[in-house]
Design an enzyme around this catalytic site. Sequence first.
Site, short mmCIF file in Angstrom:
data_model
loop_
_atom_site.label_atom_id
_atom_site.label_comp_id
_atom_site.label_asym_id
_atom_site.label_seq_id
_atom_site.Cartn_x
_atom_site.Cartn_y
_atom_site.Cartn_z
NE ARG A 117 -3.71 -2.60 1.54
CZ ARG A 117 -3.48 -3.69 2.39
NH1 ARG A 117 -2.74 -3.65 3.28
NH2 ARG A 117 -4.02 -4.82 2.09
CG ASP A 303 -11.63 -12.13 7.85
OD1 ASP A 303 -10.71 -11.50 8.52
OD2 ASP A 303 -11.73 -12.16 6.54
CD1 TRP A 390 -7.91 -3.76 0.76
CD2 TRP A 390 -7.20 -1.99 0.14
NE1 TRP A 390 -7.81 -3.86 -0.63
CE2 TRP A 390 -7.06 -2.73 -0.98
CE3 TRP A 390 -6.44 -0.66 0.31
CZ2 TRP A 390 -7.10 -2.13 -2.07
CZ3 TRP A 390 -6.24 -0.14 -1.22
CH2 TRP A 390 -6.46 -1.08 -2.46
#
Length: 671
Positions: A117, A303, A390
């Site tokens: 990232r 999760d 994300w």
Amino acid sequence: QRQNPAAGIDQQHIIANAATGRDWPSYGLNFSENRFSPLRGLTTDNVSKLGLAWSTDLGSKRGVQATPVVVGGVMYVTASWSVVHAIDARSGRTLWTFDPQVPRAHGEKGCCDVVNRGVAVHRGKVYVASYDGRLFALDAATGAKLWEKDTILDRARPYTITGAPRVFAGKVVIGNGGAEYGVRGYLTAYDAESGEQKWRWFSVPGDPAKPPEDESMARAMKTWDPAGRWWEAGGGGTMWDTMSYDPELNLMYVGTGNGSPWNRNLRSPSGGDNLYLGSIVALNPETGQYVWHYQETPGDNWDYTSTQPMILADLTIEGKPRKVVMHAPKNGFFFVIDRTNGQFISARPFTETTWASGYDSEGRPMENPAARPVNGTFEAIPTAYGARNWHPVSFNPQTGLAYMPVHGVPLSLTSDPAWRMNANVPGGFQSASGWNLGFLLNAEQPKAKPFGRLVAWDPVRQQEAWSRDLGGPWNGGTLTTAGNLVFQGTADGRFLAYDARDGKPLWEVPVGSGVVAAPSTWELDGQQYVSVAVGWGGVYGIVQRATDRVSPGRVYTFRLGGTAAMPAAVRAEARPLIGGVAYRKEDVEAGTGLYVANCAGCHGTPGVNSGGNVPNLGYTTRETMEALPKLVLDGAFAEQGMPRFDGRLDEAKLLQIRAFILGTVDSVRPR
Ligand SMILES: O=C(O)c1cc(C(=O)O)c2c(n1)C(=O)C(=O)c1cc(C(=O)O)[nH]c1-2
Ligand SMILES: [Ca+2]
């Protein structure tokens, strides 16, 4: 001799730059990570005149997730396999690249594509963390390696790093990933100058037979049931993405990940919150000492990582100024938390949620009693793909709105009481690569439908202000500006500007391939530029594609009146569904479980879609399919990151897998 473009970048610069927006000196622009640029060169009136200034090929064939960092006229952007590119921001010319040479065999040790990232910059250095867990300091002028640290405490465990490092209080801070496999999450800080390790904070307790590392671990230990022997699976809590920092409060904030294994009934059988999974945690950046936490998903079972990007802001709530952290994690609720002390202010669902109906005044979720089946199936919504993931969110203080990509990817969870640590079993999703979920995925067909939209959220009223349907899941992160603009790339390969106030689309351009990363904006010679790194990928992108283009990873930079020619997009080779290879119908069933355990995580479902960055085997050639057993056993694609399967599979099993691929294709082939 080129001057070091990052020589003047330090904490003071990053704070001062928040007022000018000239540089984009850290992942989320500033320490609040609000991705709100004060630049006003681009406005709702002129944005339609944006044109290409330049584009540069990143030589990357997998996902590109980096936000371009720009300082002193140089852009630093990373591509797949953690390769760093330094690019002249005026011309787009590559100045240097740094390839950490990640061993391709490490590819299968991460859940979600070999992505990165981005970088941090500080006092002449560029920092990047490699997929295999090393942290590098590079000379920002030349790309020469100054130092390298192994951040992994146990190389026997499948740790990976995908996140961008941050420099807070003169220390480079980095976490890691691996909670689908079985690891214990931790964050490490290194002196930015020397690389000396300064502190390490674990997010979940270790083996109870050993003394806890600190007070926070002693407290956390009481919230786990030792009957689950969670420390053998690591416990999870990996901090693989978000961090932010408030220098005035001397606090840094980190989002923690999911449990290892996912299924709490197996990990901690009598229940418990399992601190500090699914939490925002405030730490002292000088010492790494725990200060407070707020747990968004107690006893995670789905999760539901809290690693999704968070933003610090000062809001007026019920007439009072509040210093808050705003956070929309995977679990589908938008949280507003007091960042001075972790006190819960509010949480509201920003999408459908089946696992919980809301949060009570104490900040605890009101869970659906069916959400944790001991024996059975639950279609948790959101799913493990998250209500968002994300992909960065931005917050514009002028409109008071946060802009976030929201999506749904259907998935059902069936409890797997027979689960054993590291057992490679047919039907256990990616179990051949070491996944440890304690659930079977999609053993029952999920009922939900996929979707994706851009949502503008009012964090004070806790409601949606506007949204735009984007046709499908997995769209790019956002940027917002003082010119009242929102920029976002899409899964279907466009880059757009919207009016931040009402979501009206003002400009768009095709960029050849799906976009997942967030754009950045910066100023040079008095002109405002917008850049976005394009390269479809990530956990959804690796197996699904919404465009027929397979552009190589590329960074595009736009400015008013830019006249550079757009690069030719590369079209994916259109192949027909495979046929004409013989298989035994009776092998299909055995092949199904083997495919799920060995292949599905990267190759997806054969024949349903022409595939992401890893080929969909339903569209492969006859020659490849005929040679399949040999290619797979010999590691023919090891250079692309495909594991060798000798020792895990044999020829007989590969014939069963092949039967599953061909049988599935036959079942979807149009008649
Ligand atoms: O539990 C973990 O350690 C971990 C790590 C990562 C990662 O490092 O990319 C992801 C996830 N989990 C995850 O749950 C997830 O949905 C995810 C999506 C992506 C991506 O890059 O598209 N990474 C990750
Ligand atoms: Ca995870």
